[in-house]
Design a protein around this motif. Structure first.
Motif, PDB file in Angstrom:
ATOM      1  N   GLN A   6       0.831  -1.190   0.000  1.00 46.78           N
ATOM      2  CA  GLN A   6       0.000   0.000   0.000  1.00 46.78           C
ATOM      3  C   GLN A   6       0.868   1.244   0.000  1.00 46.78           C
ATOM      4  OE1 GLN A   6      -2.395  -0.696   3.552  1.00 46.78           O
ATOM      5  NE2 GLN A   6      -4.158  -1.104   2.261  1.00 46.78           N
ATOM      6  N   VAL A   7       0.354   2.289  -0.649  1.00 49.66           N
ATOM      7  CA  VAL A   7       0.993   3.600  -0.633  1.00 49.66           C
ATOM      8  C   VAL A   7       0.076   4.574   0.082  1.00 49.66           C
ATOM      9  CG1 VAL A   7       1.885   5.514  -2.008  1.00 49.66           C
ATOM     10  CG2 VAL A   7       2.214   3.152  -2.793  1.00 49.66           C
ATOM     11  N   VAL A   8       0.563   5.161   1.155  1.00 50.99           N
ATOM     12  CA  VAL A   8      -0.177   6.194   1.870  1.00 50.99           C
ATOM     13  C   VAL A   8       0.369   7.545   1.427  1.00 50.99           C
ATOM     14  CG1 VAL A   8      -0.824   7.122   4.119  1.00 50.99           C
ATOM     15  CG2 VAL A   8      -0.490   4.661   3.844  1.00 50.99           C
ATOM     16  N   ILE A   9      -0.526   8.398   0.934  1.00 48.69           N
ATOM     17  CA  ILE A   9      -0.149   9.727   0.456  1.00 48.69           C
ATOM     18  C   ILE A   9      -0.230  10.712   1.625  1.00 48.69           C
ATOM     19  CG2 ILE A   9      -0.708  11.598  -1.143  1.00 48.69           C
ATOM     20  CD1 ILE A   9      -2.020   9.465  -2.933  1.00 48.69           C
ATOM     21  N   LEU A  10       0.880  11.348   1.938  1.00 45.65           N
ATOM     22  CA  LEU A  10       0.939  12.304   3.040  1.00 45.65           C
ATOM     23  C   LEU A  10       1.121  13.709   2.474  1.00 45.65           C
ATOM     24  CD1 LEU A  10       3.316  10.349   5.453  1.00 45.65           C
ATOM     25  CD2 LEU A  10       0.817  10.397   5.468  1.00 45.65           C
ATOM     26  N   ARG A  11       0.063  14.501   2.510  1.00 45.72           N
ATOM     27  CA  ARG A  11       0.141  15.895   2.073  1.00 45.72           C
ATOM     28  C   ARG A  11       0.583  16.741   3.267  1.00 45.72           C
ATOM     29  NH1 ARG A  11      -2.957  20.639   1.785  1.00 45.72           N
ATOM     30  NH2 ARG A  11      -2.766  21.766  -0.213  1.00 45.72           N
ATOM     31  N   ILE A  12       1.735  17.372   3.122  1.00 47.69           N
ATOM     32  CA  ILE A  12       2.370  18.038   4.249  1.00 47.69           C
ATOM     33  C   ILE A  12       2.624  19.498   3.886  1.00 47.69           C
ATOM     34  CG2 ILE A  12       4.417  18.073   5.708  1.00 47.69           C
ATOM     35  CD1 ILE A  12       4.595  15.039   5.297  1.00 47.69           C
ATOM     36  N   THR A  13       2.263  20.399   4.787  1.00 49.47           N
ATOM     37  CA  THR A  13       2.383  21.821   4.502  1.00 49.47           C
ATOM     38  C   THR A  13       3.334  22.492   5.486  1.00 49.47           C
ATOM     39  OG1 THR A  13       0.494  22.399   5.905  1.00 49.47           O
ATOM     40  CG2 THR A  13       0.033  21.890   3.600  1.00 49.47           C
ATOM     41  N   VAL A  24       3.745  23.171  -0.058  1.00 50.47           N
ATOM     42  CA  VAL A  24       3.012  21.912   0.070  1.00 50.47           C
ATOM     43  C   VAL A  24       3.860  20.817  -0.564  1.00 50.47           C
ATOM     44  CG1 VAL A  24       0.927  20.610  -0.464  1.00 50.47           C
ATOM     45  CG2 VAL A  24       0.785  23.084  -0.069  1.00 50.47           C
ATOM     46  N   ASN A  25       4.207  19.831   0.224  1.00 46.87           N
ATOM     47  CA  ASN A  25       4.966  18.675  -0.244  1.00 46.87           C
ATOM     48  C   ASN A  25       4.139  17.413  -0.113  1.00 46.87           C
ATOM     49  OD1 ASN A  25       7.270  20.551  -0.069  1.00 46.87           O
ATOM     50  ND2 ASN A  25       8.513  18.706  -0.213  1.00 46.87           N
ATOM     51  N   TYR A  26       4.529  16.407  -0.889  1.00 47.28           N
ATOM     52  CA  TYR A  26       3.950  15.080  -0.729  1.00 47.28           C
ATOM     53  C   TYR A  26       5.053  14.107  -0.345  1.00 47.28           C
ATOM     54  CZ  TYR A  26      -0.518  16.597  -2.525  1.00 47.28           C
ATOM     55  OH  TYR A  26      -1.724  17.234  -2.680  1.00 47.28           O
ATOM     56  N   SER A  27       4.872  13.488   0.822  1.00 39.64           N
ATOM     57  CA  SER A  27       5.682  12.346   1.234  1.00 39.64           C
ATOM     58  C   SER A  27       4.816  11.108   1.066  1.00 39.64           C
ATOM     59  CB  SER A  27       6.137  12.490   2.684  1.00 39.64           C
ATOM     60  OG  SER A  27       6.948  13.638   2.853  1.00 39.64           O
ATOM     61  N   TYR A  28       5.464   9.962   1.021  1.00 39.94           N
ATOM     62  CA  TYR A  28       4.726   8.721   0.788  1.00 39.94           C
ATOM     63  C   TYR A  28       5.220   7.633   1.727  1.00 39.94           C
ATOM     64  CZ  TYR A  28       3.586  11.280  -3.434  1.00 39.94           C
ATOM     65  OH  TYR A  28       3.169  12.256  -4.312  1.00 39.94           O
TER      66      TYR A  28
END
Length: 234
Positions: A15-22, A27-31
């Protein structure tokens, strides 16, 4: 929690969990990539929000076993050291990026293009210089984590002609390497959410339409680009 399920062709489901981080205007996306057979996880480009990362580990019942870094810019490596220290796990970055950036950490492991596995998570590093001299993308199953090399809507900034030439070659390699159904998970979004199929990116991303490096470079380095709109993160 935004989770993408991907069948990667071996026992179990990754599974890939999308982490939207500000952080301020960024705004970045970590996974978080999860292996539920072994209850372990790796994270791509962790930054800023330790609480969200730790809550994701708790909610998914997994333990962090490694950190993948696509490149060395601060908004992609911010939490790499503290996470590695807390969870006693390695940080992976390309040898070229380590040499160019000077990034260091006790848990840092330099890598080349040799694939490796963390439990059920099989990682293929793809060397993609351009945005930085040692940029890496990571192919896990049918998902590609691209950092600032490739966005759904564009590609990363290039500081000079040589880096733009390198970016063109990196994109050309991805065009030849990836299957149409590969899911693209970039470090930023400028409109479309992460997880779009490469077939969509190939058709709609203007930077994938150029046939030679000189035309690509002229467009990538064109004058008058609106930097405010470039940083219109979604």
């Amino acid at each position: 929690m935004n989770i993408k399920h991907i069948d990667v062709g071996y026992s179990g489901v990754i599974q890939v969990v999308i982490l939207r981080i500000t952080y301020m205007s960024m705004v970045n996306y970590s996974y978080m990539v999860l292996d539920h057979i072994n209850n372990q996880a790796i994270i791509v480009d962790p930054a800023w929000d330790m609480e969200k990362i730790e809550q994701t580990l708790e909610d998914t019942g997994t333990v962090l076993r490694g950190i993948l870094l696509t490149h060395s810019h601060p908004d992609h490596i911010h939490l790499a050291r503290p996470l590695a220290e807390k969870y006693h796990c390695p940080i992976w970055m390309s040898n070229e990026e380590i040499e160019d950036s000077g990034f260091s950490a006790p848990q840092l492991v330099g890598i080349d293009k040799t694939p490796w596995s963390v439990g059920q998570i099989q990682i293929e590093p793809i060397f993609t210089p351009g945005h930085t001299p040692g940029g890496m993308c990571y192919l896990i199953g049918n998902s590609l984590f691209t950092g600032d090399t490739l966005f759904i809507e564009g590609c990363g900034l290039c500081p000079d002609i040589q880096s733009a030439h390198d970016m063109f070659e990196s994109i050309e390699y991805l065009k030849n390497r990836l299957k149409p159904e590969t899911l693209i998970f970039p470090g930023h979004s400028y409109g479309r959410p992460p997880g779009q199929m490469f077939s969509y990116v190939l058709k709609n991303n203007i930077y994938l339409q150029f046939n030679n490096k000189n035309d690509f470079t002229a467009y990538r380095l064109r004058k008058g680009q609106n930097k405010v709109s470039f940083f219109d993160f979604k």
